[in-house]
Design a protein around this motif. Sequence first.
Motif, PDB file in Angstrom:
ATOM      1  N   ASP A 169      -6.237   0.407   5.573  1.00  0.00           N
ATOM      2  CA  ASP A 169      -7.397   0.401   6.476  1.00  0.00           C
ATOM      3  C   ASP A 169      -7.891   1.815   6.806  1.00  0.00           C
ATOM      4  O   ASP A 169      -8.215   2.118   7.952  1.00  0.00           O
ATOM      5  CB  ASP A 169      -7.062  -0.352   7.771  1.00  0.00           C
ATOM      6  N   GLY A 170      -7.941   2.701   5.810  1.00  0.00           N
ATOM      7  CA  GLY A 170      -8.438   4.052   6.011  1.00  0.00           C
ATOM      8  C   GLY A 170      -7.446   5.008   6.654  1.00  0.00           C
ATOM      9  O   GLY A 170      -7.771   6.163   6.898  1.00  0.00           O
ATOM     10  N   VAL A 171      -6.263   4.525   6.969  1.00  0.00           N
ATOM     11  CA  VAL A 171      -5.238   5.365   7.577  1.00  0.00           C
ATOM     12  C   VAL A 171      -4.191   5.697   6.521  1.00  0.00           C
ATOM     13  O   VAL A 171      -3.717   4.818   5.796  1.00  0.00           O
ATOM     14  CB  VAL A 171      -4.559   4.645   8.771  1.00  0.00           C
ATOM     15  N   ARG A 172      -3.856   6.973   6.417  1.00  0.00           N
ATOM     16  CA  ARG A 172      -2.817   7.411   5.483  1.00  0.00           C
ATOM     17  C   ARG A 172      -1.598   7.790   6.308  1.00  0.00           C
ATOM     18  O   ARG A 172      -1.693   8.563   7.256  1.00  0.00           O
ATOM     19  CB  ARG A 172      -3.281   8.615   4.664  1.00  0.00           C
ATOM     20  N   GLY A 180       0.780  -1.226   0.000  1.00  0.00           N
ATOM     21  CA  GLY A 180       0.000   0.000   0.000  1.00  0.00           C
ATOM     22  C   GLY A 180       0.811   1.275   0.000  1.00  0.00           C
ATOM     23  O   GLY A 180       0.261   2.349   0.220  1.00  0.00           O
ATOM     24  N   CYS A 181       2.131   1.179  -0.214  1.00  0.00           N
ATOM     25  CA  CYS A 181       2.989   2.372  -0.166  1.00  0.00           C
ATOM     26  C   CYS A 181       3.468   2.772  -1.555  1.00  0.00           C
ATOM     27  O   CYS A 181       3.722   1.932  -2.405  1.00  0.00           O
ATOM     28  CB  CYS A 181       4.220   2.113   0.699  1.00  0.00           C
ATOM     29  N   PRO A 219      -9.219   8.757   8.452  1.00  0.00           N
ATOM     30  CA  PRO A 219     -10.072   8.965   7.282  1.00  0.00           C
ATOM     31  C   PRO A 219     -10.570  10.404   7.150  1.00  0.00           C
ATOM     32  O   PRO A 219     -10.855  10.875   6.059  1.00  0.00           O
ATOM     33  CB  PRO A 219     -11.248   8.008   7.520  1.00  0.00           C
ATOM     34  N   ASP A 220     -10.633  11.128   8.276  1.00  0.00           N
ATOM     35  CA  ASP A 220     -11.098  12.512   8.247  1.00  0.00           C
ATOM     36  C   ASP A 220      -9.981  13.491   7.869  1.00  0.00           C
ATOM     37  O   ASP A 220     -10.204  14.699   7.790  1.00  0.00           O
ATOM     38  CB  ASP A 220     -11.690  12.901   9.601  1.00  0.00           C
ATOM     39  N   GLY A 221      -8.749  12.971   7.661  1.00  0.00           N
ATOM     40  CA  GLY A 221      -7.614  13.818   7.290  1.00  0.00           C
ATOM     41  C   GLY A 221      -6.897  14.431   8.473  1.00  0.00           C
ATOM     42  O   GLY A 221      -5.867  15.070   8.312  1.00  0.00           O
ATOM     43  N   LYS A 222      -7.415  14.219   9.678  1.00  0.00           N
ATOM     44  CA  LYS A 222      -6.766  14.767  10.875  1.00  0.00           C
ATOM     45  C   LYS A 222      -5.681  13.813  11.360  1.00  0.00           C
ATOM     46  O   LYS A 222      -5.794  12.599  11.205  1.00  0.00           O
ATOM     47  CB  LYS A 222      -7.788  14.991  11.983  1.00  0.00           C
ATOM     48  N   GLU A 223      -4.647  14.405  11.961  1.00  0.00           N
ATOM     49  CA  GLU A 223      -3.547  13.591  12.470  1.00  0.00           C
ATOM     50  C   GLU A 223      -4.092  12.609  13.504  1.00  0.00           C
ATOM     51  O   GLU A 223      -4.772  12.993  14.456  1.00  0.00           O
ATOM     52  CB  GLU A 223      -2.460  14.479  13.076  1.00  0.00           C
ATOM     53  N   ALA A 224      -3.817  11.317  13.299  1.00  0.00           N
ATOM     54  CA  ALA A 224      -4.379  10.260  14.132  1.00  0.00           C
ATOM     55  C   ALA A 224      -3.493   9.908  15.318  1.00  0.00           C
ATOM     56  O   ALA A 224      -3.944   9.264  16.262  1.00  0.00           O
ATOM     57  CB  ALA A 224      -4.622   9.005  13.283  1.00  0.00           C
ATOM     58  N   ALA A 225      -2.223  10.310  15.272  1.00  0.00           N
ATOM     59  CA  ALA A 225      -1.277   9.993  16.341  1.00  0.00           C
ATOM     60  C   ALA A 225      -0.102  10.950  16.223  1.00  0.00           C
ATOM     61  O   ALA A 225       0.135  11.518  15.159  1.00  0.00           O
ATOM     62  CB  ALA A 225      -0.804   8.548  16.200  1.00  0.00           C
ATOM     63  N   PRO A 226       0.642  11.114  17.312  1.00  0.00           N
ATOM     64  CA  PRO A 226       1.835  11.956  17.216  1.00  0.00           C
ATOM     65  C   PRO A 226       2.836  11.340  16.239  1.00  0.00           C
ATOM     66  O   PRO A 226       2.871  10.124  16.049  1.00  0.00           O
ATOM     67  CB  PRO A 226       2.405  11.938  18.640  1.00  0.00           C
TER      68      PRO A 226
END
Length: 165
Positions: A101-104, A79-80, A129-136
């Motif tokens: 899985d919806g994470v970029r 997926g990369c 999926p919302d485009g917001k940072e999911a983790a540091p």
Amino acid sequence: MRRLLPFLVPLALAACSQNPPAQGAGAVDKADAGEAPLAGLWKTTTTVNGRKALGENQTCLAADALATGAPEGEAAAAGCTTTSRQARAGGYSYELVCEQDGVRSVVSGEVRRAARRTTATSTTRMFGPDGKEAAPAATVVVESTFAGPCPAGMKPGDFVQQGVG
């Protein structure tokens, strides 16, 4: 963060696994600079955000394995896609984007190579999926040093992971 490590560490290792170990953020040994990495036993350590991850591993590498350090190595992870790659003194920098899985994830890194020491440094930023940072952001450093010839009984491609379990 613990949930992310299974995703981050394979990405970092995928970035390095197709390439000879690389000299990185530190200074290149002047005696070593510009030389191809040596075939033989390489000892590798990995840190994530400055903390040791995994144990030290030892890998026996053949000369032909070192020659396969193709630019496409970073994209080996499922997926990369490599979005940029630029030659740098003693190595290269790159950026790749991974979708799973919806994470970029956006991975920016640098690989530096020398005959006896190599380092690969990458920073991963993950977005939901919302485009917001999911983790540091997480920074992974994989440092390898040439240890000499492969020991008796260890052939090219053999890998020993220490300190895990």
